[in-house]
Design an enzyme around this catalytic site. Structure first.
Site, PDB file in Angstrom:
ATOM      1  N   CYS A 152      34.405  39.820  34.730  1.00  0.00           N
ATOM      2  CA  CYS A 152      34.524  39.608  33.160  1.00  0.00           C
ATOM      3  C   CYS A 152      35.533  38.578  32.858  1.00  0.00           C
ATOM      4  O   CYS A 152      35.494  37.724  32.110  1.00  0.00           O
ATOM      5  CB  CYS A 152      34.912  40.846  32.081  1.00  0.00           C
ATOM      6  SG  CYS A 152      33.495  42.034  32.198  1.00  0.00           S
TER       7      CYS A 152
ATOM      8  N   ASP B 157      33.744  62.344  40.903  1.00  0.00           N
ATOM      9  CA  ASP B 157      32.875  61.263  42.075  1.00  0.00           C
ATOM     10  C   ASP B 157      31.619  61.079  41.438  1.00  0.00           C
ATOM     11  O   ASP B 157      31.034  62.123  41.251  1.00  0.00           O
ATOM     12  CB  ASP B 157      33.331  61.620  43.425  1.00  0.00           C
ATOM     13  CG  ASP B 157      32.123  62.382  44.027  1.00  0.00           C
ATOM     14  OD1 ASP B 157      31.235  62.171  44.442  1.00  0.00           O
ATOM     15  OD2 ASP B 157      32.376  63.513  43.673  1.00  0.00           O
TER      16      ASP B 157
ATOM     17  N   GLN C 244      29.775  77.679  44.490  1.00  0.00           N
ATOM     18  CA  GLN C 244      28.347  77.613  44.256  1.00  0.00           C
ATOM     19  C   GLN C 244      27.979  78.560  43.585  1.00  0.00           C
ATOM     20  O   GLN C 244      28.589  79.409  43.003  1.00  0.00           O
ATOM     21  CB  GLN C 244      27.622  77.451  45.702  1.00  0.00           C
ATOM     22  CG  GLN C 244      27.944  76.132  46.669  1.00  0.00           C
ATOM     23  CD  GLN C 244      27.343  74.928  46.080  1.00  0.00           C
ATOM     24  OE1 GLN C 244      26.530  75.069  45.120  1.00  0.00           O
ATOM     25  NE2 GLN C 244      27.698  73.873  46.636  1.00  0.00           N
TER      26      GLN C 244
ATOM     27  N   ASP D 170      34.020  64.404  52.120  1.00  0.00           N
ATOM     28  CA  ASP D 170      33.185  65.512  51.592  1.00  0.00           C
ATOM     29  C   ASP D 170      32.714  66.232  52.997  1.00  0.00           C
ATOM     30  O   ASP D 170      33.009  65.860  54.169  1.00  0.00           O
ATOM     31  CB  ASP D 170      32.133  65.078  50.780  1.00  0.00           C
ATOM     32  CG  ASP D 170      31.027  64.139  51.624  1.00  0.00           C
ATOM     33  OD1 ASP D 170      31.171  63.653  52.716  1.00  0.00           O
ATOM     34  OD2 ASP D 170      30.242  63.482  50.618  1.00  0.00           O
ATOM     35  N   SER D 171      32.363  67.199  53.095  1.00  0.00           N
ATOM     36  CA  SER D 171      32.167  68.196  54.153  1.00  0.00           C
ATOM     37  C   SER D 171      30.916  67.722  54.950  1.00  0.00           C
ATOM     38  O   SER D 171      30.876  68.045  55.990  1.00  0.00           O
ATOM     39  CB  SER D 171      31.984  69.717  53.544  1.00  0.00           C
ATOM     40  OG  SER D 171      30.748  69.689  53.087  1.00  0.00           O
ATOM     41  N   GLY D 172      30.084  67.032  54.499  1.00  0.00           N
ATOM     42  CA  GLY D 172      28.859  66.553  55.140  1.00  0.00           C
ATOM     43  C   GLY D 172      27.594  67.566  54.790  1.00  0.00           C
ATOM     44  O   GLY D 172      26.447  67.493  54.934  1.00  0.00           O
TER      45      GLY D 172
ATOM     46  N   GLY E 139      27.097  71.662  43.632  1.00  0.00           N
ATOM     47  CA  GLY E 139      25.668  72.051  43.198  1.00  0.00           C
ATOM     48  C   GLY E 139      24.980  71.817  41.941  1.00  0.00           C
ATOM     49  O   GLY E 139      24.193  72.326  41.308  1.00  0.00           O
TER      50      GLY E 139
ATOM     51  N   HIS F  45      32.645  45.471  38.384  1.00  0.00           N
ATOM     52  CA  HIS F  45      32.867  45.684  37.012  1.00  0.00           C
ATOM     53  C   HIS F  45      32.660  46.986  36.777  1.00  0.00           C
ATOM     54  O   HIS F  45      33.282  47.829  36.011  1.00  0.00           O
ATOM     55  CB  HIS F  45      31.776  44.734  36.103  1.00  0.00           C
ATOM     56  CG  HIS F  45      31.666  45.331  34.685  1.00  0.00           C
ATOM     57  ND1 HIS F  45      32.762  44.803  33.759  1.00  0.00           N
ATOM     58  CD2 HIS F  45      30.973  46.089  34.158  1.00  0.00           C
ATOM     59  CE1 HIS F  45      32.268  45.682  32.487  1.00  0.00           C
ATOM     60  NE2 HIS F  45      31.111  46.352  32.762  1.00  0.00           N
TER      61      HIS F  45
ATOM     62  N   PHE G  53      26.142  68.416  51.600  1.00  0.00           N
ATOM     63  CA  PHE G  53      25.202  67.843  50.894  1.00  0.00           C
ATOM     64  C   PHE G  53      24.232  66.971  51.551  1.00  0.00           C
ATOM     65  O   PHE G  53      23.084  67.111  51.389  1.00  0.00           O
ATOM     66  CB  PHE G  53      25.909  67.102  49.587  1.00  0.00           C
ATOM     67  CG  PHE G  53      24.916  66.642  48.616  1.00  0.00           C
ATOM     68  CD1 PHE G  53      24.438  67.430  47.850  1.00  0.00           C
ATOM     69  CD2 PHE G  53      24.367  65.204  48.546  1.00  0.00           C
ATOM     70  CE1 PHE G  53      23.461  66.685  46.806  1.00  0.00           C
ATOM     71  CE2 PHE G  53      23.657  64.595  47.892  1.00  0.00           C
ATOM     72  CZ  PHE G  53      23.069  65.378  46.911  1.00  0.00           C
TER      73      PHE G  53
ATOM     74  N   CYS H 156      38.219  42.846  33.942  1.00  0.00           N
ATOM     75  CA  CYS H 156      38.008  43.084  35.533  1.00  0.00           C
ATOM     76  C   CYS H 156      37.961  41.618  35.899  1.00  0.00           C
ATOM     77  O   CYS H 156      37.540  40.722  35.328  1.00  0.00           O
ATOM     78  CB  CYS H 156      36.752  43.914  35.644  1.00  0.00           C
ATOM     79  SG  CYS H 156      35.386  43.034  35.361  1.00  0.00           S
TER      80      CYS H 156
ATOM     81  N   ASP I 118      29.782  73.710  52.911  1.00  0.00           N
ATOM     82  CA  ASP I 118      29.013  74.963  52.184  1.00  0.00           C
ATOM     83  C   ASP I 118      27.456  74.441  52.218  1.00  0.00           C
ATOM     84  O   ASP I 118      27.076  73.455  52.573  1.00  0.00           O
ATOM     85  CB  ASP I 118      29.425  74.759  50.540  1.00  0.00           C
ATOM     86  CG  ASP I 118      29.214  73.331  49.904  1.00  0.00           C
ATOM     87  OD1 ASP I 118      29.127  72.468  50.799  1.00  0.00           O
ATOM     88  OD2 ASP I 118      28.897  73.254  48.855  1.00  0.00           O
TER      89      ASP I 118
ATOM     90  N   CYS J 293      36.686  44.011  28.618  1.00  0.00           N
ATOM     91  CA  CYS J 293      37.040  44.332  29.944  1.00  0.00           C
ATOM     92  C   CYS J 293      37.766  43.059  30.571  1.00  0.00           C
ATOM     93  O   CYS J 293      37.501  41.969  30.312  1.00  0.00           O
ATOM     94  CB  CYS J 293      35.626  44.467  30.827  1.00  0.00           C
ATOM     95  SG  CYS J 293      35.912  45.077  32.523  1.00  0.00           S
TER      96      CYS J 293
END
Length: 376
Positions: A314, A271, A194, A89-91, A221, A340, A93, A311, A143, A309
């Protein structure tokens, strides 16, 4: 390059080809903020839980260990041992949410580090240089992240500034990719839409940034406290203005129900720190809803977290044991819980893809959109 394989309504089934591998979408990107998933989960573990993309944080890696150090060590892929696609990510946020003090100027943002208070400047060119040093597969444009609710006039001015910054990002990104010694000369650049919860600003901004012909487009945003109905409305409003042949990324989202609803509106990539963060506090996702291992009723429960599950947690451990570890503050408890939840999210995306492939996404949506967000 994005290849559209199938549509079921507006839900899209695609293959996203990158220099570090092909991503089957819709996909969830597992958040490794500082180069690792919080909860003692390494890049090598991600293979076992079917992760496709690792997301790392530009701001945090710039502060520690330093992007120049990561470059000297061969870039993020070599540094973390993850050989699949990585998005940074751009930093932006983090600058707007973590910085103790900040001052927004046309050239960028002056702020104080949340770690030690030292003065830092980050603008479009700095963000691109940091991400180039990291050598990620996908770099995000720098942004301004505006808090919701926001005044219309400020949101409008912010969109215009973000657009100006995007042009600077693209120019610097192109220069860095063609420069000798680039860690990843094939690094992709995604722009970020945005406009807060104002439909007209969102649409106008998307129409403007699409003109740059970027490698992908994100909706930023959202999921910052606004009602989910507003988020769904904005996604629906902007999705028809997003290129069909480029990945669509909804940033920071979200619950399983949020993801299912966004997929139904044409989103490809997601994400969120929530599955790993919730896991560390004993809140675990299952195909029947969310369980809280802090509840006393699990003290003698020798069943797996989820019978459906497979995983590593589990397959090998009981609810009672993981509850005991978490209560005892053993790091293994966090690790097993995080494994999990991330496996659950990656499996959720696999089942969504299968449902689209088989023309039964609406059936899947109707069954799970509320159930998976319900606390048992």
């Amino acid at each position: 390059m994005l290849k559209l394989i199938k549509k079921d309504g507006d839900a899209r089934r695609c293959e996203f080809v990158t220099v570090h591998g092909t991503v089957q979408t819709p996909a969830f990107m597992n958040v490794a903020t500082c180069g690792a998933i919080k909860g003692a989960v390494s890049a090598l573990d991600l293979k076992e839980i079917h992760c496709q993309v690792q997301l790392c944080n530009t701001y945090h890696l710039h502060l520690r260990p330093g992007d120049e150090n990561v470059k000297a060590l061969g870039g993020l892929h070599k540094f973390t041992r993850w050989d699949g696609p990585i998005l940074t990510d751009s930093g932006g946020f983090q600058v707007f949410s973590l910085a103790k003090l900040r001052n927004i100027k046309e050239e960028g943002v002056y702020f104080s580090s949340h770690i030690d208070g030292r003065k830092i400047f980050m603008g479009p060119e700095e963000s691109m240089r940091i991400q180039s040093n990291l050598g990620s597969t996908i770099a995000m444009a720098f942004d301004e992240c505006v808090k919701n609710p926001a005044e219309y006039e400020y949101a409008k001015q912010s969109c215009e500034r973000t657009t100006r910054w995007l042009y600077r990002c693209k120019q610097e990104h192109d220069r860095l990719n063609s420069a000798p010694g680039a860690v990843n000369p094939h690094q992709l650049l995604f722009g970020i839409n945005q406009g807060c919860t104002f439909d007209d600003l969102r649409i106008a901004h998307m129409m403007e940034i699409v003109k740059l012909g970027l490698d992908g487009y994100a909706i930023g945003g959202l999921a910052v406290g606004e009602p989910k109905e507003d988020m769904y409305r904005i996604i629906s409003a902007v999705q028809e203005y997003m290129p069909v042949d480029k990945p669509r990324y909804l940033m920071g989202v979200g619950t399983p129900g949020n993801i299912i609803e966004a997929v139904s509106r044409g989103v490809d990539l997601f994400d969120c720190v929530m599955p790993s963060r919730n896991a560390r506090h004993g809140h675990l996702f299952t195909w029947n809803g969310i369980i809280n291992l802090n509840n006393a009723k699990y003290a003698l429960d020798d069943s797996p977290i989820d019978d459906e599950c497979d995983c590593p947690t589990c397959r090998n451990f009981s609810r009672a044991y993981v509850k005991h570890l978490l209560k005892s503050k053993e790091m293994l408890g966090m690790r097993l819980a995080v494994l999990h939840n991330l496996h659950f999210y990656n499996t959720l995306m696999q089942r969504i893809r299968e449902a689209i492939d088989e023309n039964r996404f609406d059936e899947f949506r109707n069954k799970y959109v509320d159930l998976l967000d319900t606390r048992i």
